[in-house]
Motif scaffolding. Structure first.
Motif, PDB file in Angstrom:
ATOM      1  N   ILE A 202       0.818  -1.215   0.000  1.00  0.00           N
ATOM      2  CA  ILE A 202       0.000   0.000   0.000  1.00  0.00           C
ATOM      3  C   ILE A 202       0.854   1.267   0.000  1.00  0.00           C
ATOM      4  O   ILE A 202       0.423   2.320  -0.486  1.00  0.00           O
ATOM      5  CB  ILE A 202      -0.973   0.000   1.203  1.00  0.00           C
ATOM      6  N   TYR A 203       2.099   1.185   0.490  1.00  0.00           N
ATOM      7  CA  TYR A 203       2.990   2.352   0.520  1.00  0.00           C
ATOM      8  C   TYR A 203       3.995   2.346  -0.637  1.00  0.00           C
ATOM      9  O   TYR A 203       5.023   3.024  -0.577  1.00  0.00           O
ATOM     10  CB  TYR A 203       3.757   2.398   1.852  1.00  0.00           C
ATOM     11  N   SER A 204       3.710   1.608  -1.704  1.00  0.00           N
ATOM     12  CA  SER A 204       4.685   1.426  -2.778  1.00  0.00           C
ATOM     13  C   SER A 204       5.104   2.719  -3.469  1.00  0.00           C
ATOM     14  O   SER A 204       6.210   2.806  -4.007  1.00  0.00           O
ATOM     15  CB  SER A 204       4.139   0.457  -3.829  1.00  0.00           C
ATOM     16  N   GLU A 205       4.243   3.729  -3.475  1.00  0.00           N
ATOM     17  CA  GLU A 205       4.592   5.007  -4.098  1.00  0.00           C
ATOM     18  C   GLU A 205       5.396   5.909  -3.164  1.00  0.00           C
ATOM     19  O   GLU A 205       5.819   6.985  -3.564  1.00  0.00           O
ATOM     20  CB  GLU A 205       3.329   5.733  -4.566  1.00  0.00           C
ATOM     21  N   LEU A 206       5.605   5.464  -1.932  1.00  0.00           N
ATOM     22  CA  LEU A 206       6.349   6.267  -0.965  1.00  0.00           C
ATOM     23  C   LEU A 206       7.617   5.536  -0.548  1.00  0.00           C
ATOM     24  O   LEU A 206       7.799   5.127   0.599  1.00  0.00           O
ATOM     25  CB  LEU A 206       5.465   6.570   0.261  1.00  0.00           C
ATOM     26  N   VAL A 207       8.503   5.332  -1.521  1.00  0.00           N
ATOM     27  CA  VAL A 207       9.839   4.789  -1.276  1.00  0.00           C
ATOM     28  C   VAL A 207      10.824   5.878  -1.672  1.00  0.00           C
ATOM     29  O   VAL A 207      10.716   6.449  -2.749  1.00  0.00           O
ATOM     30  CB  VAL A 207      10.083   3.502  -2.092  1.00  0.00           C
ATOM     31  N   TYR A 208      11.798   6.170  -0.812  1.00  0.00           N
ATOM     32  CA  TYR A 208      12.561   7.410  -0.955  1.00  0.00           C
ATOM     33  C   TYR A 208      13.880   7.288  -1.715  1.00  0.00           C
ATOM     34  O   TYR A 208      14.132   8.034  -2.645  1.00  0.00           O
ATOM     35  CB  TYR A 208      12.791   8.021   0.425  1.00  0.00           C
ATOM     36  N   GLU A 209      14.744   6.392  -1.338  1.00  0.00           N
ATOM     37  CA  GLU A 209      16.080   6.373  -1.941  1.00  0.00           C
ATOM     38  C   GLU A 209      16.178   5.530  -3.206  1.00  0.00           C
ATOM     39  O   GLU A 209      17.184   5.555  -3.903  1.00  0.00           O
ATOM     40  CB  GLU A 209      17.113   5.879  -0.924  1.00  0.00           C
ATOM     41  N   ARG A 210      15.157   4.747  -3.501  1.00  0.00           N
ATOM     42  CA  ARG A 210      15.191   3.885  -4.688  1.00  0.00           C
ATOM     43  C   ARG A 210      13.766   3.628  -5.138  1.00  0.00           C
ATOM     44  O   ARG A 210      12.817   4.044  -4.480  1.00  0.00           O
ATOM     45  CB  ARG A 210      15.895   2.558  -4.365  1.00  0.00           C
ATOM     46  N   GLU A 211      13.623   2.928  -6.251  1.00  0.00           N
ATOM     47  CA  GLU A 211      12.298   2.570  -6.744  1.00  0.00           C
ATOM     48  C   GLU A 211      11.774   1.344  -5.987  1.00  0.00           C
ATOM     49  O   GLU A 211      12.542   0.465  -5.591  1.00  0.00           O
ATOM     50  CB  GLU A 211      12.355   2.258  -8.241  1.00  0.00           C
ATOM     51  N   ASN A 307      17.735   6.013  19.754  1.00  0.00           N
ATOM     52  CA  ASN A 307      18.123   4.942  18.843  1.00  0.00           C
ATOM     53  C   ASN A 307      17.036   4.792  17.789  1.00  0.00           C
ATOM     54  O   ASN A 307      15.924   4.334  18.083  1.00  0.00           O
ATOM     55  CB  ASN A 307      18.295   3.641  19.634  1.00  0.00           C
ATOM     56  N   VAL A 308      17.339   5.177  16.547  1.00  0.00           N
ATOM     57  CA  VAL A 308      16.309   5.193  15.513  1.00  0.00           C
ATOM     58  C   VAL A 308      16.911   4.811  14.169  1.00  0.00           C
ATOM     59  O   VAL A 308      18.033   5.199  13.841  1.00  0.00           O
ATOM     60  CB  VAL A 308      15.635   6.585  15.444  1.00  0.00           C
ATOM     61  N   VAL A 309      16.171   3.985  13.414  1.00  0.00           N
ATOM     62  CA  VAL A 309      16.553   3.611  12.057  1.00  0.00           C
ATOM     63  C   VAL A 309      15.838   4.548  11.090  1.00  0.00           C
ATOM     64  O   VAL A 309      14.617   4.713  11.167  1.00  0.00           O
ATOM     65  CB  VAL A 309      16.162   2.145  11.759  1.00  0.00           C
ATOM     66  N   LYS A 310      16.600   5.175  10.181  1.00  0.00           N
ATOM     67  CA  LYS A 310      15.972   6.083   9.214  1.00  0.00           C
ATOM     68  C   LYS A 310      15.084   5.283   8.267  1.00  0.00           C
ATOM     69  O   LYS A 310      15.550   4.359   7.596  1.00  0.00           O
ATOM     70  CB  LYS A 310      17.028   6.843   8.415  1.00  0.00           C
ATOM     71  N   PRO A 311      13.789   5.597   8.186  1.00  0.00           N
ATOM     72  CA  PRO A 311      12.892   4.867   7.289  1.00  0.00           C
ATOM     73  C   PRO A 311      13.176   5.188   5.832  1.00  0.00           C
ATOM     74  O   PRO A 311      13.468   6.322   5.481  1.00  0.00           O
ATOM     75  CB  PRO A 311      11.500   5.368   7.702  1.00  0.00           C
ATOM     76  N   ASP A 312      13.100   4.170   4.967  1.00  0.00           N
ATOM     77  CA  ASP A 312      13.292   4.422   3.537  1.00  0.00           C
ATOM     78  C   ASP A 312      11.981   4.289   2.765  1.00  0.00           C
ATOM     79  O   ASP A 312      11.970   4.258   1.541  1.00  0.00           O
ATOM     80  CB  ASP A 312      14.372   3.526   2.938  1.00  0.00           C
ATOM     81  N   GLY A 313      10.858   4.249   3.489  1.00  0.00           N
ATOM     82  CA  GLY A 313       9.553   4.213   2.858  1.00  0.00           C
ATOM     83  C   GLY A 313       8.468   4.576   3.858  1.00  0.00           C
ATOM     84  O   GLY A 313       8.737   4.759   5.049  1.00  0.00           O
TER      85      GLY A 313
END
Length: 383
Positions: A202-211, A307-313
């Motif tokens: 459902i979040y496929s259009e919201l990916v940041y660093e790659r397709e 402590n946080v992981v940067k989200p890529d989507g």
């Protein structure tokens, strides 16, 4: 008469996300980072198409799977965006949001005592439906792998009862997404096994660093792809989702869908057609804004030494609590009471989510700045 209620229904609970949201609703001067609701309006041209559908009396039942025109548009959309190939006449079902898609998929493929492997932490909407089907959710711990489910992790949880693996990427609540290489390894693991893959994209259009990459491109025969327009086109209330699956699977899901809702709302289907054709890139502007918010929130959270992981989507952070806080619900309640900031306790996302909280950045930059200021002050005064 309550004792006559289906025991499986009595044993499931309201989503922890909504439970906490309702708990703090109405609190004065509250800043909420709880809900995964895009703060952008539905694009004007999409709304106009819906209005026109009403004015032209397009208010009757459609084909159970949705209008063929819409299914053709959906097929073209995923072909252009993700290189997925599905026959609109037999392999695509229009659903009442991704939630109904998940429901009818599980009800079609699950049997009593079968097992479903889920990445933990995970969106809470899967477990209740799995249990209503008489199946068992099995949570695979992803906290040591930056919240990414891998073939190596999955292998530890497969049994002779495993019927399905859920790949909800990009992820709610962690924002993690999987690469082509990671999905290829998962596909190789499952290829010779009688196990379905349910990929909630459902979040496929919201990916940041790659397709975005879909496992449906390399394992179509076992994959059931779920998608929709809620996040990509800010159409949460329109309730339009899609199932993409091989005909041999889709024809059975369609039966459950038919007896469940007959068809998706006719008016929403017309709006969805506009979104998938003239608005196929509507998500781009939203994604650019989300990226700015993500980077700002990440900077502020790191400054707080969290402590946080940067989200890529998607549009969430899943933040580990400082060591002095043991209970995520109690922490979230303290944050509400002392700082007037609402976040979602990690325990809402399976037991593996305990010790974390989820923050949504689907809010204005002004709201995010104020929330970060208040959280920073909270940590300064509470440590």
């Amino acid at each position: 008469m309550e004792h006559l209620i289906n025991a499986k229904v009595k044993n499931i609970e309201i989503s922890g996300i909504r439970k906490f949201f309702n708990l703090v609703a109405g609190t004065e001067d509250m800043i909420s980072l709880t809900i995964g609701q895009p703060d952008f309006p539905t694009p004007f041209h999409v709304k106009a198409a819906g209005i026109k559908a009403i004015e032209e009396n397009f208010t009757s039942y459609t084909h159970n799977a949705g209008t063929l025109e819409l299914r053709r548009a959906a097929a073209q959309f995923v072909k252009e965006k993700y290189q997925l190939h599905y026959n609109p006449e037999t392999e695509i079902i229009t659903t009442v949001g991704a939630s109904e898609a998940i429901d009818i998929t599980f009800r079609t493929i699950l049997a009593e005592d079968s097992e479903v492997i889920l990445p933990g932490p995970v969106y809470p909407g899967y477990e209740p439906i799995i249990r209503l089907c008489g199946a068992k959710p099995v949570y695979a711990d992803t906290t040591t792998n930056q919240f990414r489910l891998s073939a190596e992790i999955i292998a530890n949880y497969i049994t002779d009862k495993t019927r399905c693996i859920v790949l909800p990427y990009p992820s709610n609540p962690t924002g993690a997404s999987l690469t082509k290489e990671e999905l290829t390894e998962i596909a190789a693991l499952v290829k010779e096994k009688e196990i379905f893959i349910v990929a909630d994209e459902i979040y496929s259009e919201l990916v940041y660093e790659r397709e975005h990459f879909s496992i449906g491109t390399i394992l179509k025969e076992k994959a059931i792809i779920i998608n929709g327009l809620s996040k990509s086109h800010s159409m949460t209330g329109w309730r339009v989702g899609f199932i993409f699956a091989p005909e041999i699977i889709a024809k059975h899901i369609l039966k459950v869908h038919q007896y469940n809702v007959s068809c998706a709302t006719s008016i929403s289907q017309i709006a969805a057609l506009e979104a998938l054709t003239n608005g196929k890139n509507d998500a781009h502007e939203m994604k650019e804004e989300y990226l700015k918010r993500r980077d700002y929130m990440y900077m502020r959270l790191k400054k707080m030494k969290l402590n946080v992981v940067k989200p890529d989507g998607a549009f969430y952070f899943f933040v580990k609590l400082p060591s002095q806080y043991e209970n995520s619900f109690e922490f979230a309640l303290a944050l509400v009471e002392q700082a007037r900031v609402a976040v979602v306790p990690g325990s809402a996302f399976s037991p593996i989510g305990e010790g974390y909280v989820r923050l949504s950045f689907a809010y204005s930059m002004e709201t995010i700045r104020e929330a970060m200021d208040r959280m920073e002050q909270f940590f300064l005064t509470s440590i």
